[in-house]
Design a protein around this motif. Structure first.
Motif, PDB file in Angstrom:
ATOM      1  N   GLY A 128      47.683  30.607  42.122  1.00  0.00           N
ATOM      2  CA  GLY A 128      48.867  30.170  41.399  1.00  0.00           C
ATOM      3  C   GLY A 128      48.714  28.907  40.598  1.00  0.00           C
ATOM      4  O   GLY A 128      49.475  28.666  39.658  1.00  0.00           O
ATOM      5  N   ASN A 129      47.731  28.082  40.927  1.00  0.00           N
ATOM      6  CA  ASN A 129      47.639  26.777  40.282  1.00  0.00           C
ATOM      7  C   ASN A 129      46.316  26.582  39.552  1.00  0.00           C
ATOM      8  O   ASN A 129      46.235  26.658  38.326  1.00  0.00           O
ATOM      9  CB  ASN A 129      47.848  25.684  41.333  1.00  0.00           C
ATOM     10  CG  ASN A 129      47.973  24.293  40.736  1.00  0.00           C
ATOM     11  OD1 ASN A 129      47.235  23.919  39.842  1.00  0.00           O
ATOM     12  ND2 ASN A 129      48.910  23.511  41.228  1.00  0.00           N
ATOM     13  N   TRP A 144      51.383  19.412  43.426  1.00  0.00           N
ATOM     14  CA  TRP A 144      51.187  20.595  42.574  1.00  0.00           C
ATOM     15  C   TRP A 144      50.864  20.184  41.139  1.00  0.00           C
ATOM     16  O   TRP A 144      49.960  20.725  40.508  1.00  0.00           O
ATOM     17  CB  TRP A 144      52.449  21.453  42.601  1.00  0.00           C
ATOM     18  CG  TRP A 144      52.325  22.763  41.900  1.00  0.00           C
ATOM     19  CD1 TRP A 144      52.627  23.020  40.594  1.00  0.00           C
ATOM     20  CD2 TRP A 144      51.858  23.996  42.449  1.00  0.00           C
ATOM     21  NE1 TRP A 144      52.388  24.344  40.299  1.00  0.00           N
ATOM     22  CE2 TRP A 144      51.913  24.962  41.422  1.00  0.00           C
ATOM     23  CE3 TRP A 144      51.409  24.381  43.705  1.00  0.00           C
ATOM     24  CZ2 TRP A 144      51.533  26.291  41.612  1.00  0.00           C
ATOM     25  CZ3 TRP A 144      51.040  25.703  43.900  1.00  0.00           C
ATOM     26  CH2 TRP A 144      51.099  26.634  42.873  1.00  0.00           C
ATOM     27  N   SER A 184      54.368  37.785  47.969  1.00  0.00           N
ATOM     28  CA  SER A 184      54.717  36.622  47.150  1.00  0.00           C
ATOM     29  C   SER A 184      56.011  36.845  46.360  1.00  0.00           C
ATOM     30  O   SER A 184      56.913  35.995  46.376  1.00  0.00           O
ATOM     31  CB  SER A 184      53.563  36.281  46.204  1.00  0.00           C
ATOM     32  OG  SER A 184      53.148  37.427  45.479  1.00  0.00           O
ATOM     33  N   TRP A 233      54.504  30.443  40.757  1.00  0.00           N
ATOM     34  CA  TRP A 233      53.824  30.275  42.039  1.00  0.00           C
ATOM     35  C   TRP A 233      54.147  28.936  42.692  1.00  0.00           C
ATOM     36  O   TRP A 233      54.029  28.792  43.913  1.00  0.00           O
ATOM     37  CB  TRP A 233      52.313  30.427  41.859  1.00  0.00           C
ATOM     38  CG  TRP A 233      51.842  31.786  42.243  1.00  0.00           C
ATOM     39  CD1 TRP A 233      51.689  32.869  41.437  1.00  0.00           C
ATOM     40  CD2 TRP A 233      51.475  32.227  43.559  1.00  0.00           C
ATOM     41  NE1 TRP A 233      51.253  33.962  42.161  1.00  0.00           N
ATOM     42  CE2 TRP A 233      51.114  33.589  43.472  1.00  0.00           C
ATOM     43  CE3 TRP A 233      51.421  31.604  44.798  1.00  0.00           C
ATOM     44  CZ2 TRP A 233      50.707  34.334  44.561  1.00  0.00           C
ATOM     45  CZ3 TRP A 233      51.012  32.349  45.907  1.00  0.00           C
ATOM     46  CH2 TRP A 233      50.665  33.694  45.787  1.00  0.00           C
ATOM     47  N   SER A 234      54.559  27.961  41.903  1.00  0.00           N
ATOM     48  CA  SER A 234      54.967  26.688  42.514  1.00  0.00           C
ATOM     49  C   SER A 234      56.163  26.912  43.436  1.00  0.00           C
ATOM     50  O   SER A 234      56.279  26.287  44.491  1.00  0.00           O
ATOM     51  CB  SER A 234      55.324  25.663  41.433  1.00  0.00           C
ATOM     52  OG  SER A 234      56.541  26.003  40.777  1.00  0.00           O
ATOM     53  N   TYR A 255      56.799  29.758  45.028  1.00  0.00           N
ATOM     54  CA  TYR A 255      56.303  30.438  46.217  1.00  0.00           C
ATOM     55  C   TYR A 255      55.700  29.434  47.203  1.00  0.00           C
ATOM     56  O   TYR A 255      55.984  29.468  48.407  1.00  0.00           O
ATOM     57  CB  TYR A 255      55.236  31.471  45.838  1.00  0.00           C
ATOM     58  CG  TYR A 255      55.710  32.606  44.973  1.00  0.00           C
ATOM     59  CD1 TYR A 255      57.067  32.868  44.800  1.00  0.00           C
ATOM     60  CD2 TYR A 255      54.804  33.436  44.318  1.00  0.00           C
ATOM     61  CE1 TYR A 255      57.500  33.912  44.000  1.00  0.00           C
ATOM     62  CE2 TYR A 255      55.227  34.495  43.517  1.00  0.00           C
ATOM     63  CZ  TYR A 255      56.573  34.720  43.361  1.00  0.00           C
ATOM     64  OH  TYR A 255      56.997  35.755  42.576  1.00  0.00           O
ATOM     65  N   GLY A 256      54.829  28.564  46.681  1.00  0.00           N
ATOM     66  CA  GLY A 256      54.211  27.563  47.543  1.00  0.00           C
ATOM     67  C   GLY A 256      55.230  26.611  48.135  1.00  0.00           C
ATOM     68  O   GLY A 256      55.139  26.218  49.304  1.00  0.00           O
ATOM     69  N   SER A 312      48.510  29.563  47.113  1.00  0.00           N
ATOM     70  CA  SER A 312      49.271  29.091  45.955  1.00  0.00           C
ATOM     71  C   SER A 312      48.459  28.130  45.099  1.00  0.00           C
ATOM     72  O   SER A 312      48.571  28.137  43.870  1.00  0.00           O
ATOM     73  CB  SER A 312      50.573  28.421  46.409  1.00  0.00           C
ATOM     74  OG  SER A 312      50.326  27.214  47.107  1.00  0.00           O
TER      75      SER A 312
END
Length: 510
Positions: A167-168, A406, A286, A382-383, A385-386, A163
């Motif tokens: 994602g980040n 994050w 995901s 994605w935040s 998901y993480g 993530s």
């Protein structure tokens, strides 16, 4: 640092080589396609209708509507992979990589269906009463014993690590590079804006994220599609040659031309599948995390809605980007140093050539705007998901610290060079895929059996909850899920104070 990069490259080469993920992804996708009776073809229309037109299942349990769950998954998926990822695949694997991205998308739809089905089938709730689903739960709940537990925890850890990569930091860095290149904005300014906006979006959790995504995603997708369709219409005469180049390159490789260095068939396959997964995330598990929060009357219904995300991402957006790059032959161009273009620069060049705006850089500016929108929504999606993965590992108290970290990492990602993050992301993505696909294979019988039962009864996804209860009264799989959903509803009512018994007690005390 060079030694570290070479080690990462070697690891990624093994994971995404011809003996690990390529056969596992293709093999599992093909197997599930046949096992489910080509569900991606017969279920696409009903899935699009339910997810994009009707948008919700009335009277069902869950946190967000099916459309908002789909929008959240699209927000997390439609990102730099659709702009920079496609271009990178073509730069490294030739136009033939586009064909293998199509293969990834077509068979990936059966994987996206399967993982989203399982996310709803084996979901649970957290201490605040929110619905949770995804591989971190269904691997352990669906596969009994130590194997399920091992797969579930392996995925959980990999998802947390991934993530912060895909994602980040990748998204934040792509935004800062684009903003600096096209608008002269300093990276720290972009990082600060991204961090502040992300903070306010994340405050409300999945409901806030899904609401923002539901508003932004349609706008950004329509904008991106409109510009590319314009380019392809303007270059209509070259489309036939573009398709020939893609198909021939997929099986014979692509010879060097201009600034392009050429590509072997194995490179087309490897980078096409790797970047295809980076783009649509089918098989990663995901998007199943977003599906687990959806309001739905049957796991099959949400599975079909979630499956449309891969269709939109890969078979529409990736196709358009790949065709624009190929029809303009932008992949043969070089930069000021004589090096072949890749990533955002390649896509921007293709847009400029297609629009005839090399001098004004209008194409590059349009790509920059789309990338900022795509990357922002991916970072927010994605935040979630993480967050779900960290909550599974450390409990609900870890959510707030995770959100703060994050936000900080989004600023850092925007302000430092990330030469190894793309490779790192490929590795982390692969480590998520492996346990998830193993789990899908183990649970394939349950998925096929319960999917067949539902689609035989309601192929157009129009039945009400009462009609489903009556029509599947003798289906043990559905009855087990329905009983669990009702139990979870009771728990949610107790946690939130909305359970009928609590309300009645309050009335008596009043």
């Amino acid at each position: 640092m060079e030694t570290f990069e070479s080690i990462l490259d070697a690891i990624a080469g093994v994971i995404w080589g011809p003996f690990v993920l390529i056969p596992l992804l293709l093999g599992t996708g093909i197997y599930m396609t046949f096992r489910l009776g080509f569900v991606q073809l017969r279920g696409l229309g009903p899935g699009l209708s339910l997810g994009l037109i009707r948008r919700s299942d009335e009277g069902s349990s869950g946190d967000v509507s099916q459309y908002k769950a789909l929008a959240t998954a699209l927000a997390a998926t439609v990102g730099t992979g659709n702009i920079a990822g496609v271009a990178t695949a073509v730069a490294l694997g030739g136009p033939g990589a586009i064909f293998w991205m199509w293969v990834s998308g077509l068979f990936g739809m059966s994987l996206k269906y399967s993982e989203s089905f399982l996310a709803v089938r084996f979901r649970t709730i957290d201490k605040k009463g929110g619905r949770n689903g995804g591989p971190q739960y269904y691997l352990q709940k669906g596969i009994k014993g130590p194997i399920g537990a091992l797969l579930g925890w392996f995925f959980t850890i990999a998802a947390i690590v991934a993530s912060f990569g895909i994602g980040n930091m990748v998204q934040a860095n792509s935004m800062s590079e684009t903003a600096e290149m096209n608008f002269g904005v300093e990276p720290w300014v972009t990082g600060l804006v991204v961090a502040v906006v992300t903070f306010f979006v994340l405050i409300g959790g999945v409901k806030s994220i899904s609401t923002v995504a539901a508003g932004i995603v349609p706008v950004m997708i329509v904008l991106y599609i409109a510009v590319q369709v314009w380019i392809l219409v303007a270059n209509f005469g070259g489309l036939g040659e573009a398709f020939v180049t893609i198909f021939s390159g997929a099986f014979t490789g692509t010879a060097a031309a201009g600034g392009f260095t050429g590509a072997l068939v194995i490179a087309a396959i490897q980078f096409g599948l790797a970047r295809g997964l980076f783009s649509n995330e089918s098989g990663m598990g995901s998007a199943a995390i977003a599906a687990g929060a959806a309001q739905t009357t049957h796991p099959t219904r949400q599975g079909l809605v979630s499956m449309t995300q891969t269709f939109i991402d890969t078979l529409i957006l990736v196709t358009l980007t790949g065709l624009v790059i190929t029809v303009t032959r932008a992949y043969e161009q070089v930069d000021a140093n004589g090096e072949a273009l890749t990533g955002v620069n390649l896509t921007s060049t293709a847009f400029n050539i297609g629009l005839g705006t090399e001098q004004s850089n209008l194409g590059g500016i349009l790509v920059a705007i789309c990338l900022v929108l795509f990357a922002s929504t991916t970072l927010w999606g994605w935040s979630y998901y993480g967050e779900r993965a960290i909550e599974r590992a450390l409990g609900t108290r870890s959510i707030l610290p995770f959100r703060l970290v994050w936000v900080v990492m989004s600023f850092i990602g925007a302000t430092i060079p990330l030469s190894v993050v793309w490779t790192f992301s490929d590795i982390a993505n692969g480590l998520m895929v492996i346990p998830n696909l193993i789990g899908i294979l183990i649970l394939s019988g349950l998925i096929a059996r319960e999917t067949k039962a539902y689609l035989t009864f309601d192929p157009k996804l129009t039945a009400t909850q009462a009609e489903i209860d009556e029509g599947l009264a003798h289906e043990p799989g559905y009855q087990a899920w329905r009983a669990e959903e009702q139990r979870l509803d009771d728990e949610v009512g107790t946690i939130t104070g909305t359970h009928p018994s609590i309300k009645q007690g309050a009335k008596r005390r009043g």
